[in-house]
Design an enzyme around this catalytic site. Structure first.
Site, PDB file in Angstrom:
ATOM      1  N   GLY A  29       3.234  -9.373   4.836  1.00  0.00           N
ATOM      2  CA  GLY A  29       1.836  -8.833   4.474  1.00  0.00           C
ATOM      3  C   GLY A  29       1.633  -8.135   2.525  1.00  0.00           C
ATOM      4  O   GLY A  29       2.839  -8.045   2.708  1.00  0.00           O
ATOM      5  N   ASN A  30       0.869  -8.225   1.707  1.00  0.00           N
ATOM      6  CA  ASN A  30       0.612  -6.783   1.510  1.00  0.00           C
ATOM      7  C   ASN A  30      -0.252  -5.567   1.625  1.00  0.00           C
ATOM      8  O   ASN A  30      -1.401  -6.041   2.393  1.00  0.00           O
ATOM      9  CB  ASN A  30       0.525  -7.945   0.297  1.00  0.00           C
ATOM     10  CG  ASN A  30      -0.822  -8.378   0.132  1.00  0.00           C
ATOM     11  OD1 ASN A  30      -1.937  -7.853   0.373  1.00  0.00           O
ATOM     12  ND2 ASN A  30      -1.135  -9.137   0.036  1.00  0.00           N
ATOM     13  N   ARG A  31      -0.097  -5.230   0.440  1.00  0.00           N
ATOM     14  CA  ARG A  31      -1.199  -3.496   0.946  1.00  0.00           C
ATOM     15  C   ARG A  31      -2.498  -3.507   0.197  1.00  0.00           C
ATOM     16  O   ARG A  31      -3.182  -3.034   0.068  1.00  0.00           O
ATOM     17  CB  ARG A  31      -0.486  -2.583   0.215  1.00  0.00           C
ATOM     18  CG  ARG A  31       0.554  -2.527   0.721  1.00  0.00           C
ATOM     19  CD  ARG A  31       1.213  -1.060  -0.265  1.00  0.00           C
ATOM     20  NE  ARG A  31       2.268  -0.599   0.497  1.00  0.00           N
ATOM     21  CZ  ARG A  31       2.755   0.422   1.166  1.00  0.00           C
ATOM     22  NH1 ARG A  31       1.601   0.561   2.579  1.00  0.00           N
ATOM     23  NH2 ARG A  31       3.979   0.105   1.293  1.00  0.00           N
ATOM     24  N   SER A  32      -3.172  -4.828  -0.320  1.00  0.00           N
ATOM     25  CA  SER A  32      -4.990  -5.419  -0.454  1.00  0.00           C
ATOM     26  C   SER A  32      -5.494  -4.761   0.272  1.00  0.00           C
ATOM     27  O   SER A  32      -5.112  -5.269   1.680  1.00  0.00           O
ATOM     28  CB  SER A  32      -4.516  -6.749  -0.324  1.00  0.00           C
ATOM     29  OG  SER A  32      -6.558  -6.768  -0.944  1.00  0.00           O
TER      30      SER A  32
END
Ligand code: C5P
Length: 232
Positions: A29-32
């Site tokens: 995933g990512n930190r958005s």
């Protein structure tokens, strides 16, 4: 309602971070946080638009008064965009789409046992959804469903260096992606991901002067949706 700068317009906003499954319990995933995309959906709603929010993972609640479609991975997001965007007036691609996904999905949970070595992770590229929408519009696809939006809006986070400013790189990206507007974030310590404040420049493929906007993500969303309404 009915009198806003976007009344009678259909606006599709993508927001949040995609998650690319490794196995039934793990993902890349990512930190958005999805905050900016959610603020954009609310701002478009406040200008009278009919809004569809296509949401990947959000850390904040979806706004009221917009339609919501939840997706997980980049490929699900792509399928949703291809299905939902024809006939819309505006596509705002605020989602943080994973550039890569695991080459293989393991259908049962990867187990660690004493005699098993650490697995190697192979990644493959995800489709560029924004570039795909631009290409589909250029090819005249989906004409029977109202065609592709008049305005396709991309986002970018850029850093400058000694030889090129953030705006130089942003102009290059605007040209490369082929979208109509590019909202560029100056990547900094306290700006961008998860932060409540943001500082952006809005660039136009038409060659119009860039518009700068700063403040809360709601302030930025109002500036971006106003620029969209003016450009339509
Ligand atoms: O090239 P870059 O990832 O910086 O471009 C960001 C823009 O492209 C954002 O609008 C993002 O939503 C979109 N994007 C996309 N599909 C990808 C990667 C990014 O639509 N696979």
């Amino acid at each position: 309602l009915g009198s806003g700068a976007l009344s009678g317009r259909r606006v599709v906003v993508t927001a949040g971070g995609t998650r690319e499954a490794l196995d039934p319990v793990r993902f890349l995933g990512n930190r958005s946080s999805g905050k900016q995309g959610v603020a954009l959906a609310a701002a478009a709603r406040d200008l009278g638009a009919s809004v569809l929010l296509i949401a990947a993972h959000l850390e904040v609640p979806a706004p009221s008064g917009v339609e919501l479609l939840n997706v997980t991975s980049a490929r699900e997001l792509q399928t949703a965009v291809e299905r939902e965007v024809p006939g819309a007036d505006v596509l705002i691609m605020a989602a943080a789409v994973a550039d890569f996904r695991p080459a293989q999905y393991v259908a049962s949970k990867m187990k660690k046992t004493d005699d098993v070595e650490a697995p190697e992770l192979t990644l493959v590229r995800n489709p560029d959804i924004l570039a795909g929408a631009v290409a589909a519009r250029a090819a005249g696809e989906a004409a029977e469903r109202g065609g592709w939006p008049d305005l396709i809006v991309g986002f970018a986070a850029e850093t400058g260096d000694e030889s090129h400013s953030v705006l130089d790189y942003a102009r290059q990206k605007l040209a490369r992606k082929g979208c109509d507007l590019l909202v560029v974030n100056e990547v900094g310590e306290s700006k961008g991901f998860a932060a409540d404040v943001n500082e952006v420049s809005i660039l136009f493929a038409s060659g119009a002067e860039p518009v700068r906007a700063a403040g809360s993500k709601d302030d930025v969303a109002r500036a971006v949706t106003q620029a969209i309404a003016d450009a339509l």
